[in-house]
Design a protein around this motif. Structure first.
Motif, PDB file in Angstrom:
ATOM      1  N   PRO A 752       0.815  -1.231   0.000  1.00 40.27           N
ATOM      2  CA  PRO A 752       0.000   0.000   0.000  1.00 40.27           C
ATOM      3  C   PRO A 752       0.842   1.271   0.000  1.00 40.27           C
ATOM      4  O   PRO A 752       0.472   2.273  -0.625  1.00 40.27           O
ATOM      5  N   LEU A 753       1.994   1.245   0.691  1.00 42.20           N
ATOM      6  CA  LEU A 753       2.867   2.426   0.686  1.00 42.20           C
ATOM      7  C   LEU A 753       3.371   2.703  -0.731  1.00 42.20           C
ATOM      8  O   LEU A 753       3.336   3.834  -1.207  1.00 42.20           O
ATOM      9  N   SER A 754       3.827   1.656  -1.403  1.00 37.91           N
ATOM     10  CA  SER A 754       4.345   1.805  -2.764  1.00 37.91           C
ATOM     11  C   SER A 754       3.259   2.296  -3.701  1.00 37.91           C
ATOM     12  O   SER A 754       3.493   3.175  -4.537  1.00 37.91           O
ATOM     13  N   TRP A 755       2.079   1.719  -3.589  1.00 39.46           N
ATOM     14  CA  TRP A 755       0.973   2.097  -4.463  1.00 39.46           C
ATOM     15  C   TRP A 755       0.655   3.584  -4.330  1.00 39.46           C
ATOM     16  O   TRP A 755       0.438   4.272  -5.328  1.00 39.46           O
ATOM     17  N   PHE A 756       0.671   4.089  -3.103  1.00 46.78           N
ATOM     18  CA  PHE A 756       0.361   5.502  -2.867  1.00 46.78           C
ATOM     19  C   PHE A 756       1.403   6.404  -3.525  1.00 46.78           C
ATOM     20  O   PHE A 756       1.059   7.328  -4.276  1.00 46.78           O
TER      21      PHE A 756
END
Length: 810
Positions: A752-756
């Motif tokens: 989720p961090l990467s996606w953001f």
């Protein structure tokens, strides 16, 4: 005491060579990477910081809007605005204007028998040096640009022309894309590269030739609404309020320019942009603001340092178990807890200090390659040395204290009797901390790998996306002088004789460059208030054929250029759409443009498929092509046979020199020109890729150290398991299982961090790839594979050992 710390630290390092080497290498490489990226960031944020009174210097920008719809702000204004409103705004202290002539990438400079092209030649008001701070090596800054046909050059350009001779008062012949003119050198300034104005020379704006004459035309000098190509700057008085100043500017501007804006059918507002914010925050022309890349690079620098510190802390806590007996013995002999804490922290600081010294050597050795890679001229100088020393001191203290704090405070709390009886272990708390740090480390590593993959994917998407035309094997020949422009027909006749030339054409704006000429056009039944903003490009009749631009309705221009002169136009699909037509229905429709009471009618003869004139960061806008009355273009595009490209270019050069004897030959590949729009993205992608790999290597160094420690700690357990029949595969799986679970947990957190962050970066592109699940799976798989590879080496070695060696003392 310090001597004692150093002796103990060195003894421990020699006793545990593998751990010490991993610790020092990981930390020194991490700190070196952090320093290199820190120097890069320092260079980026230093832009325009050298100007005196920089807090009062602003660039005046314009924002066009139509029917209440706001357009992208422009960094330029119309010619008369700044001086026209100056006296009516008391907060203005000084104003100045600059022009980098639109479409003139290179300027032809001649002196005696020397003749060469020079980029970044500006025209400037005489007040330029009253606002901007430049170091004058020769000449007087107050008078340098007051006289017509004056020129101020940089010391680099002066050295290029005159070697070590004085340049003042010598005469240069300069061609800025128009008629040639002689200019007297009235100043030599030190080149300032950390500036948003990358000028190699300035000529006086009131010159009596070329662009100077053009700027004096009433259609330019008295135009308040259009002709937005002038860079305008203002120095405000102390104690100003920019919001109030902007409000006054627009009020005075509308008093003078309302009629011009009404005639053009759109609104325009002015704003102020602080000089020191331009390089970092400006997004003009589809440029990604530099601050975006600085945030990315700063994050990477911080992540690498954190990963290196985590390694250091992990290995320190792992090795702490072997020193429990030492702590118990010292306490039995009378050592206070405070002295033990000081000792452990001191030892950590010594190791960190050694790593810091090595990192400085790495930085010094790496700077030449780093500068080549980034296109900068960064160095360890007296200017940045204070900051570097303070940063290193801070890193030494913080890393030493953080890494040494856990073993220091935890080990020093043991009761000596329990430790010496073997009843105290570090397994529970120590294990939880190590696991948490490993997870955190791989969250960072996987996030960086995701970013590296998506940036590479986006750049590949840019390279491979169908731009709507064919740029392969197309050579661009700039026509930078009046002579070259007047010899287009002669050059064309000679090109036809070259076997390797398939076709050729001419235009003012090649793909990959912004079209500066524009018009607001409306369809029948409309008016200038609902007109559509068009980019307008003059072309030769075969322009679409040479670039393989597709006609989807109507016809192309006739080969006989006189048939379709000026009024017959070809528009793109987006233009038809914005005017409210389908491609088939707009054919034959009249379109109108009004200016100063005159109404001009155009006829649509064809609609071409949309193509990307500029970068994929910008949306496709309405474009029209027309055949100009006079065939005086800025560029020729030559389509060559793919075979024998080198020989064909050599023939082109000899043909050019025969036709244009006073204009140097130069060429570029069209596809290379297009990719230059993404140079900043490519450099950033290169930095991210390089330092992501380094971050992964540092992570694996720590993982290798931990796996070695685990193998040592479970040495006897492995021997027992082998005696009881466990296979090498089972033991390797047992030892690797814990680390695999930690990497998988890191993957779950990192996704989720990467996606953001990935989606935030992709917002800068109008046309972009997608952050599909494959990116995250690939990043997680890569991290897991590398981790397994790292762990397996030591696990297999431990599992393959002779169990007798582990159990002989039992």
């Amino acid at each position: 005491m310090i001597r004692n710390f150093m002796i103990i630290a060195l003894r421990n390092m020699l006793r545990n060579k593998a751990y010490s080497l991993i610790n020092i290498i990981g930390l020194s490489v991490g700190v070196a990477c952090c320093l290199l990226l820190g120097l890069y960031i320092q260079d980026e944020i230093s832009y325009d910081q050298h100007h005196k009174d920089k807090q009062n210097l602003y660039r005046v920008t314009s924002t066009l809007s139509q029917n209440g719809e706001e357009k992208i702000p422009m960094v330029t204004t119309s010619a008369p605005i700044l001086w026209g409103i100056k006296d009516e705004i008391p907060e203005f202290e000084t104003v100045t204007r600059l022009v980098n002539p639109p479409g003139v990438a290179l300027n032809l400079i001649s002196y005696d028998d020397k003749q060469f092209y020079e980029p970044n030649g500006y025209m400037a008001d005489s007040t330029l040096f009253n606002i901007f701070t430049y170091d004058f090596i020769e000449g007087n800054s107050k008078k340098a640009l007051t006289e017509p046909n004056s020129i101020v050059i940089t010391d680099e350009l002066a050295k290029k022309i005159f070697a070590h001779e004085p340049a003042l008062n010598k005469i240069l012949n300069v061609d800025q894309g128009g008629s040639k003119a002689d200019y007297k050198i009235t100043g030599v300034i030190k080149a300032q590269r950390n500036s948003h104005i990358q000028a190699n020379f300035f000529v006086s704006l009131n010159s009596n030739s070329g662009w100077g004459d053009f700027l004096k035309r009433p259609s330019v000098a008295d135009e308040w609404g259009g002709q937005n190509f002038m860079l305008s700057y203002v120095k405000l008085k102390d104690g100003h309020d920019t919001k109030d100043v902007v409000a006054k500017m627009n009020k005075v501007f509308m008093k003078h320019g309302a009629e011009d804006l009404k005639a053009l059918g759109y609104a325009k507002t002015l704003n102020l942009e602080r000089i020191t914010d331009i390089h970092l925050y400006s997004s003009a022309g589809g440029k990604t603001p530099s601050i975006t890349y600085i945030y990315i690079i700063a994050s990477i620098a911080g992540f690498i340092l954190v990963i290196a510190c985590i390694n250091f802390m992990n290995l320190s806590t792992a090795k702490a178990t072997k020193r429990a007996s030492e702590v118990g013995l010292r306490k039995t002999l009378g050592a206070y807890r405070s002295s033990l804490i000081t000792q452990f922290l001191g030892e950590a600081l010594v190791i960190v200090f050694i790593a810091i010294l090595i990192s400085i050597v790495i930085v010094q050795l790496s700077l030449p390659a780093f500068n080549t890679f980034t296109g900068k001229t960064i160095g360890l100088t007296s200017v940045n040395m204070i900051g570097i020393v303070l940063s290193l001191l801070c890193i030494t203290v913080v890393t030493g204290l953080v890494a040494g704090s856990y073993p220091a405070f935890y080990l020093s709390s043991f009761q000596p009797a329990s430790v010496l009886k073997g009843k105290s272990t570090l397994q529970a708390g120590n294990s939880i901390l190590r696991r948490s740090l490993v997870v955190f480390q791989f969250v960072i590593a996987i996030t960086l790998v995701c970013g590296m993959i998506i940036i590479g994917k986006q750049l590949k998407y840019i390279q491979e996306k169908n731009l709507g035309f064919n740029a392969e094997h197309r050579i661009v020949l700039p026509l930078r002088t009046n002579t070259a422009q007047s010899h287009i027909a002669s050059l064309g006749n000679e090109l036809k004789k070259i076997p390797g030339v398939k076709n050729f054409t001419a235009t003012n704006y090649i793909p990959g460059s912004e079209i500066f000429t524009d018009l607001h056009i409306y369809a029948q039944g409309g008016n200038m208030e609902n007109a559509i903003h068009f980019r307008r490009n003059p072309v030769e009749p075969n322009y679409l054929d040479v670039l393989d631009l597709k006609i989807i309705a109507g016809r192309n221009f006739y080969e006989n250029r006189s048939t379709d002169l000026e009024k017959n136009i070809i528009v793109n699909r987006e233009a038809a759409k914005q005017l409210g037509f389908k491609p088939e229905t707009i054919i034959g429709e009249p379109l109108y443009f009004e200016w100063q009471g005159e109404k001009t009618e155009f006829k649509v003869i064809g609609v071409m498929e949309d193509y990307h004139q500029v970068s994929l960061k910008e949306a496709i806008s309405p474009i029209l092509f027309f055949i100009p009355t006079e065939a005086a273009y800025d560029y020729m595009i030559v389509s060559l046979e793919a075979n024998h490209m080198k020989e064909n270019i050599g023939t082109l050069e000899s043909t050019w020199k025969a036709v244009n004897q006073d204009t140097p030959f130069e060429y570029s590949f069209l596809d290379d020109n297009i990719m230059k729009q993404y140079q900043q993205d490519q450099k950033t992608a290169g930095l991210i890729t390089t330092f992501t790999i380094i971050a992964m290597i540092i992570s694996c160094l720590g993982l290798y150290g931990l796996s070695t420690y685990m193998a040592e700690r479970r040495f006897k357990e492995i021997g027992v398991r082998k005696v009881l029949g466990a296979s090498v595969q089972q033991i390797v799986a047992m030892m690797s299982g814990e680390f695999v679970r930690l990497v998988l947990l890191a993957f779950v957190i990192a996704v989720p961090l990467s996606w953001f962050f990935i989606n935030k970066w992709l917002e800068g592109f109008k046309y972009k790839t997608s952050a599909d699940p494959f990116v995250f799976i690939l990043a997680g798989s890569a991290a897991l594979f590398i981790a397994l590879l790292t762990i397996s080496f030591e696990s297999i070695r431990a599992a393959s050992g002779n169990p007798v060696n582990a159990l002989r003392n039992e």
